[in-house]
Write a protein that holds these residues in place. Structure first.
Motif, PDB file in Angstrom:
ATOM      1  N   ILE A 200       0.822  -1.137  -0.038  1.00 29.24           N
ATOM      2  CA  ILE A 200      -0.097   0.171   0.087  1.00 29.24           C
ATOM      3  C   ILE A 200       0.840   1.213  -0.062  1.00 29.24           C
ATOM      4  O   ILE A 200       0.736   2.112  -0.841  1.00 29.24           O
ATOM      5  CB  ILE A 200      -0.925   0.028   1.349  1.00 29.24           C
ATOM      6  N   HIS A 201       1.923   1.103   0.569  1.00 30.46           N
ATOM      7  CA  HIS A 201       2.733   2.402   1.158  1.00 30.46           C
ATOM      8  C   HIS A 201       3.721   2.535  -0.489  1.00 30.46           C
ATOM      9  O   HIS A 201       3.546   3.610  -0.984  1.00 30.46           O
ATOM     10  CB  HIS A 201       3.876   2.008   2.162  1.00 30.46           C
ATOM     11  N   GLN A 202       3.996   1.653  -1.026  1.00 27.48           N
ATOM     12  CA  GLN A 202       4.553   1.738  -2.486  1.00 27.48           C
ATOM     13  C   GLN A 202       3.726   2.310  -3.518  1.00 27.48           C
ATOM     14  O   GLN A 202       4.007   3.252  -4.312  1.00 27.48           O
ATOM     15  CB  GLN A 202       5.044   0.394  -2.919  1.00 27.48           C
ATOM     16  N   GLN A 203       2.413   2.054  -3.517  1.00 29.51           N
ATOM     17  CA  GLN A 203       1.532   2.660  -4.324  1.00 29.51           C
ATOM     18  C   GLN A 203       0.966   3.732  -3.967  1.00 29.51           C
ATOM     19  O   GLN A 203       0.769   4.569  -5.014  1.00 29.51           O
ATOM     20  CB  GLN A 203       0.151   1.522  -4.587  1.00 29.51           C
ATOM     21  N   LEU A 204       0.859   4.153  -2.650  1.00 28.13           N
ATOM     22  CA  LEU A 204       0.594   5.481  -2.305  1.00 28.13           C
ATOM     23  C   LEU A 204       1.689   6.503  -3.047  1.00 28.13           C
ATOM     24  O   LEU A 204       1.533   7.561  -3.270  1.00 28.13           O
ATOM     25  CB  LEU A 204       0.458   5.668  -0.689  1.00 28.13           C
ATOM     26  N   ASP A 205       2.923   6.239  -2.787  1.00 28.14           N
ATOM     27  CA  ASP A 205       4.142   6.882  -3.080  1.00 28.14           C
ATOM     28  C   ASP A 205       4.016   7.154  -4.623  1.00 28.14           C
ATOM     29  O   ASP A 205       4.342   8.275  -4.984  1.00 28.14           O
ATOM     30  CB  ASP A 205       5.393   6.184  -2.757  1.00 28.14           C
ATOM     31  N   ALA A 206       3.599   6.002  -5.110  1.00 23.67           N
ATOM     32  CA  ALA A 206       3.658   6.269  -6.842  1.00 23.67           C
ATOM     33  C   ALA A 206       2.632   7.023  -7.187  1.00 23.67           C
ATOM     34  O   ALA A 206       2.797   7.859  -8.177  1.00 23.67           O
ATOM     35  CB  ALA A 206       3.382   4.668  -7.220  1.00 23.67           C
ATOM     36  N   LEU A 207       1.445   7.199  -6.414  1.00 26.97           N
ATOM     37  CA  LEU A 207       0.475   8.027  -6.923  1.00 26.97           C
ATOM     38  C   LEU A 207       1.030   9.605  -6.583  1.00 26.97           C
ATOM     39  O   LEU A 207       0.466  10.477  -7.290  1.00 26.97           O
ATOM     40  CB  LEU A 207      -0.878   7.558  -6.024  1.00 26.97           C
ATOM     41  N   CYS A 208       1.524   9.546  -5.474  1.00 26.15           N
ATOM     42  CA  CYS A 208       1.923  11.146  -5.098  1.00 26.15           C
ATOM     43  C   CYS A 208       3.205  11.590  -6.003  1.00 26.15           C
ATOM     44  O   CYS A 208       2.861  12.796  -6.491  1.00 26.15           O
ATOM     45  CB  CYS A 208       2.510  11.121  -3.573  1.00 26.15           C
ATOM     46  N   ASP A 209       4.002  10.822  -6.573  1.00 23.79           N
ATOM     47  CA  ASP A 209       4.937  10.967  -7.298  1.00 23.79           C
ATOM     48  C   ASP A 209       4.576  11.386  -8.652  1.00 23.79           C
ATOM     49  O   ASP A 209       4.912  12.299  -9.302  1.00 23.79           O
ATOM     50  CB  ASP A 209       6.053  10.013  -7.393  1.00 23.79           C
ATOM     51  N   SER A 210       3.536  10.629  -9.177  1.00 19.11           N
ATOM     52  CA  SER A 210       2.924  10.841 -10.396  1.00 19.11           C
ATOM     53  C   SER A 210       1.978  12.159 -10.461  1.00 19.11           C
ATOM     54  O   SER A 210       2.284  13.099 -11.141  1.00 19.11           O
ATOM     55  CB  SER A 210       1.870   9.928 -10.520  1.00 19.11           C
ATOM     56  N   PHE A 211       1.480  12.619  -9.425  1.00 19.65           N
ATOM     57  CA  PHE A 211       0.946  13.906  -9.219  1.00 19.65           C
ATOM     58  C   PHE A 211       1.691  14.898  -9.388  1.00 19.65           C
ATOM     59  O   PHE A 211       1.503  15.914  -9.852  1.00 19.65           O
ATOM     60  CB  PHE A 211       0.090  14.147  -7.953  1.00 19.65           C
ATOM     61  N   LEU A 212       2.894  14.810  -8.459  1.00 19.82           N
ATOM     62  CA  LEU A 212       3.934  16.016  -8.346  1.00 19.82           C
ATOM     63  C   LEU A 212       4.523  16.523  -9.629  1.00 19.82           C
ATOM     64  O   LEU A 212       5.150  17.415  -9.988  1.00 19.82           O
ATOM     65  CB  LEU A 212       4.821  15.572  -7.157  1.00 19.82           C
ATOM     66  N   GLU A 213       4.694  15.233 -10.677  1.00 22.15           N
ATOM     67  CA  GLU A 213       5.168  15.453 -12.157  1.00 22.15           C
ATOM     68  C   GLU A 213       4.148  15.899 -12.973  1.00 22.15           C
ATOM     69  O   GLU A 213       4.558  16.198 -14.162  1.00 22.15           O
ATOM     70  CB  GLU A 213       5.921  14.139 -12.101  1.00 22.15           C
ATOM     71  N   SER A 214       2.995  15.945 -12.603  1.00 19.85           N
ATOM     72  CA  SER A 214       1.951  15.953 -13.736  1.00 19.85           C
ATOM     73  C   SER A 214       2.043  17.609 -14.239  1.00 19.85           C
ATOM     74  O   SER A 214       1.623  17.601 -15.751  1.00 19.85           O
ATOM     75  CB  SER A 214       0.535  15.788 -13.169  1.00 19.85           C
ATOM     76  N   ASN A 215       2.268  18.408 -13.681  1.00 23.47           N
ATOM     77  CA  ASN A 215       2.094  19.711 -14.267  1.00 23.47           C
ATOM     78  C   ASN A 215       3.285  20.029 -15.141  1.00 23.47           C
ATOM     79  O   ASN A 215       3.359  21.214 -16.042  1.00 23.47           O
ATOM     80  CB  ASN A 215       2.039  20.847 -13.027  1.00 23.47           C
ATOM     81  N   LYS A 216       4.236  19.161 -15.480  1.00 24.69           N
ATOM     82  CA  LYS A 216       5.226  19.622 -16.293  1.00 24.69           C
ATOM     83  C   LYS A 216       4.754  19.140 -17.738  1.00 24.69           C
ATOM     84  O   LYS A 216       5.396  19.629 -18.617  1.00 24.69           O
ATOM     85  CB  LYS A 216       6.543  18.611 -16.075  1.00 24.69           C
ATOM     86  N   PHE A 217       3.484  18.606 -17.867  1.00 26.88           N
ATOM     87  CA  PHE A 217       3.083  18.444 -19.227  1.00 26.88           C
ATOM     88  C   PHE A 217       1.906  19.552 -19.511  1.00 26.88           C
ATOM     89  O   PHE A 217       1.303  19.545 -20.630  1.00 26.88           O
ATOM     90  CB  PHE A 217       2.209  16.996 -19.283  1.00 26.88           C
ATOM     91  N   ALA A 218       1.905  20.623 -18.755  1.00 25.23           N
ATOM     92  CA  ALA A 218       0.700  21.527 -18.959  1.00 25.23           C
ATOM     93  C   ALA A 218       1.172  22.936 -19.075  1.00 25.23           C
ATOM     94  O   ALA A 218       0.706  23.938 -18.741  1.00 25.23           O
ATOM     95  CB  ALA A 218      -0.365  21.458 -18.010  1.00 25.23           C
ATOM     96  N   PRO A 219       2.651  23.225 -19.452  1.00 26.64           N
ATOM     97  CA  PRO A 219       3.118  24.471 -19.293  1.00 26.64           C
ATOM     98  C   PRO A 219       2.459  25.511 -20.390  1.00 26.64           C
ATOM     99  O   PRO A 219       2.255  26.671 -20.159  1.00 26.64           O
ATOM    100  CB  PRO A 219       4.578  24.327 -19.844  1.00 26.64           C
ATOM    101  N   GLU A 220       1.852  24.998 -21.769  1.00 27.90           N
ATOM    102  CA  GLU A 220       1.268  25.768 -22.696  1.00 27.90           C
ATOM    103  C   GLU A 220      -0.006  26.322 -22.122  1.00 27.90           C
ATOM    104  O   GLU A 220      -0.622  27.101 -22.678  1.00 27.90           O
ATOM    105  CB  GLU A 220       1.345  24.979 -23.871  1.00 27.90           C
ATOM    106  N   VAL A 221      -0.637  25.534 -21.166  1.00 25.72           N
ATOM    107  CA  VAL A 221      -1.950  26.350 -20.649  1.00 25.72           C
ATOM    108  C   VAL A 221      -1.855  26.911 -19.566  1.00 25.72           C
ATOM    109  O   VAL A 221      -2.250  28.033 -19.863  1.00 25.72           O
ATOM    110  CB  VAL A 221      -2.749  24.661 -20.145  1.00 25.72           C
ATOM    111  N   ARG A 222      -1.104  26.619 -18.574  1.00 28.99           N
ATOM    112  CA  ARG A 222      -1.108  27.479 -17.496  1.00 28.99           C
ATOM    113  C   ARG A 222       0.082  27.040 -16.356  1.00 28.99           C
ATOM    114  O   ARG A 222      -0.057  25.658 -16.192  1.00 28.99           O
ATOM    115  CB  ARG A 222      -2.234  27.740 -16.584  1.00 28.99           C
ATOM    116  N   LYS A 223       0.975  27.635 -15.635  1.00 26.09           N
ATOM    117  CA  LYS A 223       1.751  27.172 -14.779  1.00 26.09           C
ATOM    118  C   LYS A 223       0.828  26.626 -13.522  1.00 26.09           C
ATOM    119  O   LYS A 223       0.062  27.107 -13.022  1.00 26.09           O
ATOM    120  CB  LYS A 223       2.597  28.302 -14.329  1.00 26.09           C
TER     121      LYS A 223
END
Length: 347
Positions: A200-223
């Motif tokens: 559970i801990h590993q998957q929670l970390d994977a979910l959190c890490d994915s969220f933290l990196e998600s905004n790098k795919f949207a610079p053309e929309v808004r920071k």
């Protein structure tokens, strides 16, 4: 202090699937104390740090002698009057809200009940319009309790007249607690005691890490286009449509795909495909079923925007369900044309 706030949280009626984060603990404790003591309070923080939710929870719990929880029977019953601030707010509207609260106060027993004005999105009225200057008098004389919620700090003239809580972006541990609460409806401390906590801990970390990196795919929309609220609704969607068995923790890739399309959309198709690949790549290695065929999701597996809208509009709250903790929310349609052709297609 943290232990006191946590004990207060345990003595508060909390809706299902609400995470026990540090920001929630601080907001709940501060709002309850300040409202009952008549101390003006300003809570500042980015979207998704439980500002409005905390006030709603306290409002639902502070019923005086009629409170369900013993901790609240010693506090006065709260009557809240809410004002939603905007760029078009005027000092007349805000003063009218206070006058209504003051009139209500004259009708109740001040020893057992109180009135509180909530100003939500208090940072939206432009300073040059001076819509909030009326607050200076109201905060100084403090005839009724005041709670101001804002995404950005207010000016010094208002902050100096109130106790201020500043919530910054959540830490990794707070994000993990948020994910745990949204998926299981239980504090992280309880989950840690289970035998399957490592996976559970590993998957929670994977979910959190994915969220933290998600905004790098949207610079053309808004920071920083994706906020905590998007993460919360993704987790609630996974909880509703996936498997939450603590002893057999499993996130279905198709459920995760739909959750991402519903909550992390609004960017170009190519960037959206990259974002989805990031989430899948982080979760696949630690999944109970990491068969390549199941996790090999491409653009052809995407649900169309029209179908996503239809699914969203068909969602309904169950009888007695709190809409603030539901697994779905409104969808916003952005039509880039001048002729409203996208809306005509939906019709």
């Amino acid at each position: 202090l943290h232990n006191i706030m946590y004990q207060f949280y345990l003595r508060t009626k909390i809706p299902e699937a609400i995470a026990c984060t540090d920001s929630l603990l601080e907001n709940l404790f501060a709002i309850a104390v300040c409202v009952d003591a008549g101390i003006p309070l300003v809570v500042v923080g980015p979207p998704g740090v439980s500002k409005t939710l905390s006030f709603t929870i306290i409002s639902d719990n502070m019923k005086g002698r009629g409170s369900e929880k013993d901790a609240y029977t010693k506090l006065r019953r709260m009557h809240s009057l809410r004002y939603q601030c905007s760029e078009f707010s005027t000092d007349v509207e805000i003063e009218s809200t206070y006058n209504s609260a003051i009139s209500k106060k004259q009708e109740i027993n001040a020893n057992e009940e109180l009135c509180c004005v909530l100003l939500d999105e208090g940072n939206l009225p432009p300073e040059k319009k001076m819509s909030l200057k009326v607050l200076h008098y109201k905060l100084d004389h403090n005839e009724v309790s005041t709670v101001i919620l804002a995404n950005k700090p207010l000016d010094a003239a208002k902050n100096n007249r109130a106790l201020q809580i500043y919530q910054s972006s959540p830490s990794k541990s707070d994000l993990r607690a948020l994910a745990c609460g949204c998926l299981y409806g239980k504090p992280l401390k309880e989950i840690q005691e289970r035998s399957g906590f490592r996976s559970i801990h590993q998957q929670l970390d994977a979910l959190c890490d994915s969220f933290l990196e998600s905004n790098k795919f949207a610079p053309e929309v808004r920071k920083e286009v994706f906020h905590l609220r998007d993460f919360v609704y993704l987790l609630r969607f996974v909880r509703k449509h996936g498997q939450q068995d603590l002893d057999n923790f499993h996130i279905n890739p198709n459920v995760l795909l739909k959750a991402l399309l519903r909550n992390f959309n609004g960017i170009s198709e190519s960037k959206l495909e990259e974002l989805i690949k990031l989430w899948l790549d982080k979760l696949k290695p630690i999944s109970l079923d990491n068969d390549d065929e199941i996790w090999n999701i491409t653009r052809r597996n995407f649900t169309s925007s029209t179908e996503l809208l239809k699914e969203s509009l068909s969602e309904r709250c169950k009888p007695g369900e709190n809409p603030n903790t539901s697994a779905f929310r409104y969808c916003m349609v952005v039509d880039p044309t001048d002729s409203q052709s996208a809306l005509s297609i939906l019709k």
